[in-house]
Design a protein around this motif. Structure first.
Motif, PDB file in Angstrom:
ATOM      1  N   ARG A  82      34.411  45.614  48.519  1.00 27.75           N
ATOM      2  CA  ARG A  82      34.201  45.565  47.067  1.00 27.75           C
ATOM      3  C   ARG A  82      35.573  45.351  46.450  1.00 27.75           C
ATOM      4  NH1 ARG A  82      31.356  49.827  46.375  1.00 27.75           N
ATOM      5  NH2 ARG A  82      29.402  48.675  46.341  1.00 27.75           N
ATOM      6  N   ASP A  83      35.730  44.251  45.741  1.00 30.34           N
ATOM      7  CA  ASP A  83      37.002  43.785  45.216  1.00 30.34           C
ATOM      8  C   ASP A  83      37.081  44.074  43.715  1.00 30.34           C
ATOM      9  OD1 ASP A  83      39.332  41.824  46.045  1.00 30.34           O
ATOM     10  OD2 ASP A  83      38.648  41.199  44.060  1.00 30.34           O
ATOM     11  N   PHE A  84      38.276  44.454  43.241  1.00 28.40           N
ATOM     12  CA  PHE A  84      38.505  44.709  41.821  1.00 28.40           C
ATOM     13  C   PHE A  84      39.742  43.971  41.339  1.00 28.40           C
ATOM     14  CE2 PHE A  84      35.873  48.251  42.960  1.00 28.40           C
ATOM     15  CZ  PHE A  84      35.162  48.549  41.815  1.00 28.40           C
ATOM     16  N   VAL A  85      39.636  43.372  40.164  1.00 25.05           N
ATOM     17  CA  VAL A  85      40.795  42.864  39.440  1.00 25.05           C
ATOM     18  C   VAL A  85      40.864  43.639  38.128  1.00 25.05           C
ATOM     19  CG1 VAL A  85      40.796  40.558  40.469  1.00 25.05           C
ATOM     20  CG2 VAL A  85      39.473  40.961  38.404  1.00 25.05           C
ATOM     21  N   VAL A  86      42.092  43.994  37.722  1.00 26.62           N
ATOM     22  CA  VAL A  86      42.302  44.784  36.504  1.00 26.62           C
ATOM     23  C   VAL A  86      43.335  44.069  35.653  1.00 26.62           C
ATOM     24  CG1 VAL A  86      43.002  47.004  35.553  1.00 26.62           C
ATOM     25  CG2 VAL A  86      41.808  46.927  37.755  1.00 26.62           C
ATOM     26  N   ASP A  87      43.006  43.843  34.390  1.00 25.81           N
ATOM     27  CA  ASP A  87      43.928  43.168  33.481  1.00 25.81           C
ATOM     28  C   ASP A  87      45.065  44.109  33.109  1.00 25.81           C
ATOM     29  OD1 ASP A  87      45.214  41.574  31.638  1.00 25.81           O
ATOM     30  OD2 ASP A  87      43.362  40.938  30.648  1.00 25.81           O
ATOM     31  N   GLY A 108      32.005  33.456  52.323  1.00 20.29           N
ATOM     32  CA  GLY A 108      33.227  32.696  52.109  1.00 20.29           C
ATOM     33  C   GLY A 108      33.770  32.803  50.692  1.00 20.29           C
ATOM     34  N   ARG A 109      33.136  33.620  49.833  1.00 21.25           N
ATOM     35  CA  ARG A 109      33.620  33.788  48.452  1.00 21.25           C
ATOM     36  C   ARG A 109      35.040  34.341  48.446  1.00 21.25           C
ATOM     37  NH1 ARG A 109      28.606  35.782  47.706  1.00 21.25           N
ATOM     38  NH2 ARG A 109      29.375  37.904  47.918  1.00 21.25           N
ATOM     39  N   SER A 110      35.802  33.909  47.465  1.00 24.56           N
ATOM     40  CA  SER A 110      37.177  34.361  47.288  1.00 24.56           C
ATOM     41  C   SER A 110      37.393  34.697  45.823  1.00 24.56           C
ATOM     42  CB  SER A 110      38.158  33.264  47.704  1.00 24.56           C
ATOM     43  OG  SER A 110      37.971  32.913  49.053  1.00 24.56           O
ATOM     44  N   VAL A 111      38.495  35.383  45.554  1.00 17.79           N
ATOM     45  CA  VAL A 111      38.869  35.715  44.177  1.00 17.79           C
ATOM     46  C   VAL A 111      40.288  35.229  43.928  1.00 17.79           C
ATOM     47  CG1 VAL A 111      39.346  37.599  42.560  1.00 17.79           C
ATOM     48  CG2 VAL A 111      37.310  37.684  43.979  1.00 17.79           C
ATOM     49  N   TYR A 112      40.477  34.557  42.792  1.00 13.26           N
ATOM     50  CA  TYR A 112      41.811  34.156  42.353  1.00 13.26           C
ATOM     51  C   TYR A 112      42.286  35.190  41.339  1.00 13.26           C
ATOM     52  CZ  TYR A 112      45.562  31.805  39.941  1.00 13.26           C
ATOM     53  OH  TYR A 112      46.786  31.513  39.371  1.00 13.26           O
ATOM     54  N   VAL A 113      43.481  35.746  41.582  1.00 13.83           N
ATOM     55  CA  VAL A 113      44.074  36.774  40.740  1.00 13.83           C
ATOM     56  C   VAL A 113      45.354  36.196  40.147  1.00 13.83           C
ATOM     57  CG1 VAL A 113      44.916  39.154  40.661  1.00 13.83           C
ATOM     58  CG2 VAL A 113      43.181  38.497  42.366  1.00 13.83           C
ATOM     59  N   PRO A 114      45.404  35.942  38.837  1.00 14.74           N
ATOM     60  CA  PRO A 114      46.617  35.355  38.259  1.00 14.74           C
ATOM     61  C   PRO A 114      47.744  36.379  38.132  1.00 14.74           C
ATOM     62  CG  PRO A 114      45.040  35.818  36.523  1.00 14.74           C
ATOM     63  CD  PRO A 114      44.366  36.157  37.832  1.00 14.74           C
ATOM     64  N   GLU A 115      48.937  35.887  37.853  1.00 16.35           N
ATOM     65  CA  GLU A 115      50.085  36.761  37.622  1.00 16.35           C
ATOM     66  C   GLU A 115      49.754  37.768  36.523  1.00 16.35           C
ATOM     67  OE1 GLU A 115      53.532  34.402  36.739  1.00 16.35           O
ATOM     68  OE2 GLU A 115      53.599  33.559  38.757  1.00 16.35           O
ATOM     69  N   GLY A 116      50.197  39.002  36.723  1.00 14.66           N
ATOM     70  CA  GLY A 116      50.007  40.042  35.718  1.00 14.66           C
ATOM     71  C   GLY A 116      48.697  40.788  35.816  1.00 14.66           C
ATOM     72  N   VAL A 117      47.821  40.385  36.723  1.00 14.76           N
ATOM     73  CA  VAL A 117      46.541  41.059  36.909  1.00 14.76           C
ATOM     74  C   VAL A 117      46.623  41.872  38.196  1.00 14.76           C
ATOM     75  CG1 VAL A 117      44.063  40.715  37.330  1.00 14.76           C
ATOM     76  CG2 VAL A 117      45.253  39.343  35.603  1.00 14.76           C
ATOM     77  N   GLY A 118      46.170  43.121  38.144  1.00 11.82           N
ATOM     78  CA  GLY A 118      46.201  43.986  39.308  1.00 11.82           C
ATOM     79  C   GLY A 118      45.020  43.718  40.225  1.00 11.82           C
ATOM     80  N   HIS A 119      45.184  44.108  41.478  1.00 14.63           N
ATOM     81  CA  HIS A 119      44.143  43.868  42.474  1.00 14.63           C
ATOM     82  C   HIS A 119      44.005  45.068  43.401  1.00 14.63           C
ATOM     83  CE1 HIS A 119      42.644  42.394  46.405  1.00 14.63           C
ATOM     84  NE2 HIS A 119      41.753  41.845  45.600  1.00 14.63           N
ATOM     85  N   GLY A 120      42.770  45.343  43.795  1.00 13.39           N
ATOM     86  CA  GLY A 120      42.499  46.378  44.777  1.00 13.39           C
ATOM     87  C   GLY A 120      41.122  46.175  45.373  1.00 13.39           C
ATOM     88  N   PHE A 121      40.844  46.894  46.451  1.00 11.74           N
ATOM     89  CA  PHE A 121      39.520  46.787  47.075  1.00 11.74           C
ATOM     90  C   PHE A 121      39.225  48.030  47.879  1.00 11.74           C
ATOM     91  CE2 PHE A 121      42.444  44.897  50.140  1.00 11.74           C
ATOM     92  CZ  PHE A 121      42.079  45.519  51.324  1.00 11.74           C
ATOM     93  N   ILE A 122      37.939  48.209  48.177  1.00 10.23           N
ATOM     94  CA  ILE A 122      37.491  49.232  49.102  1.00 10.23           C
ATOM     95  C   ILE A 122      36.638  48.543  50.158  1.00 10.23           C
ATOM     96  CG2 ILE A 122      35.462  49.878  47.729  1.00 10.23           C
ATOM     97  CD1 ILE A 122      36.043  52.822  48.725  1.00 10.23           C
TER      98      ILE A 122
END
Length: 189
Positions: A82-87, A108-122
């Motif tokens: 489970r993936d999270f992006v946080v502004d 095969g899904r992926s997530v693009y995380v731009p600069e300045g956005v946080g990322h985490g997963f469980i």
């Protein structure tokens, strides 16, 4: 491949077109020309990392100061997470808000995380392997870590037992503390 923008501006979930036959599956995981078309700027990989984790491992919320800045393209290549992006962009209309997706090797899904956005997963499975394609190389001292259990973020991780976390993540400061320290980048339209 199909790009769908998430609730956090500039973040996307990318779903590949899969070709399936008796041998198995083929798909394009990344095309820089498609990224440039959708993002309006180039995404040039500079480093590729992998992490392998046991089920119920929580990693994040992580970002990088600007400079150097760092965009990420995150793919689960084995297992499920489970993936999270946080502004984290100060002044953004969605500052502090998040978007979540389930990533798995099969889709095969992926997530693009731009600069300045946080990322985490469980991780939801044992032996989950995550690939990070990064727009900049590691620079010591530029890592931003935010408490993934910060009550002000209230991220719905969905675990039923205490997750496995690194000491660094367990001791990470809150979003408010990181913001007050002046480590976060400013929002730019």
């Amino acid at each position: 491949m199909h790009f769908a923008e998430l609730e956090v501006p500039g973040t996307y979930v990318i779903t590949p077109d899969q070709i399936v036959d008796d041998r198995g599956t083929f798909y394009e995981s990344m095309r820089t020309d498609e990224f440039e078309r959708v993002l309006g700027h180039a995404f040039e990989p500079r480093q590729i990392n992998y992490s392998v984790s046991r089920r119920n491992t929580l990693r994040g919320i992580h970002s990088v100061t600007n400079p150097p800045g760092q965009a990420k393209y995150v793919t689960c290549v084995r297992g499920t997470l489970r993936d999270f992006v946080v502004d984290l962009r100060v002044g953004s209309p969605t500052f502090g808000r998040y978007a979540s997706n389930v990533l798995d090797a099969e889709s095969g899904r992926s997530v693009y995380v731009p600069e300045g956005v946080g990322h985490g997963f469980i991780t939801l499975t044992d032996d989950a392997c995550i690939c990070y394609v990064l727009s900049s190389t590691f620079v010591p001292g530029t890592q931003i870590d935010i408490d993934p259990l910060d009550p002000d973020l209230a991220l719905p991780w969905g675990y039923t037992e205490q997750p496995l976390m690194s000491p660094k993540d367990e001791k990470a400061p809150s979003l408010k503390e990181v913001m007050e320290a002046g480590l976060l980048m400013r929002w730019e339209d």
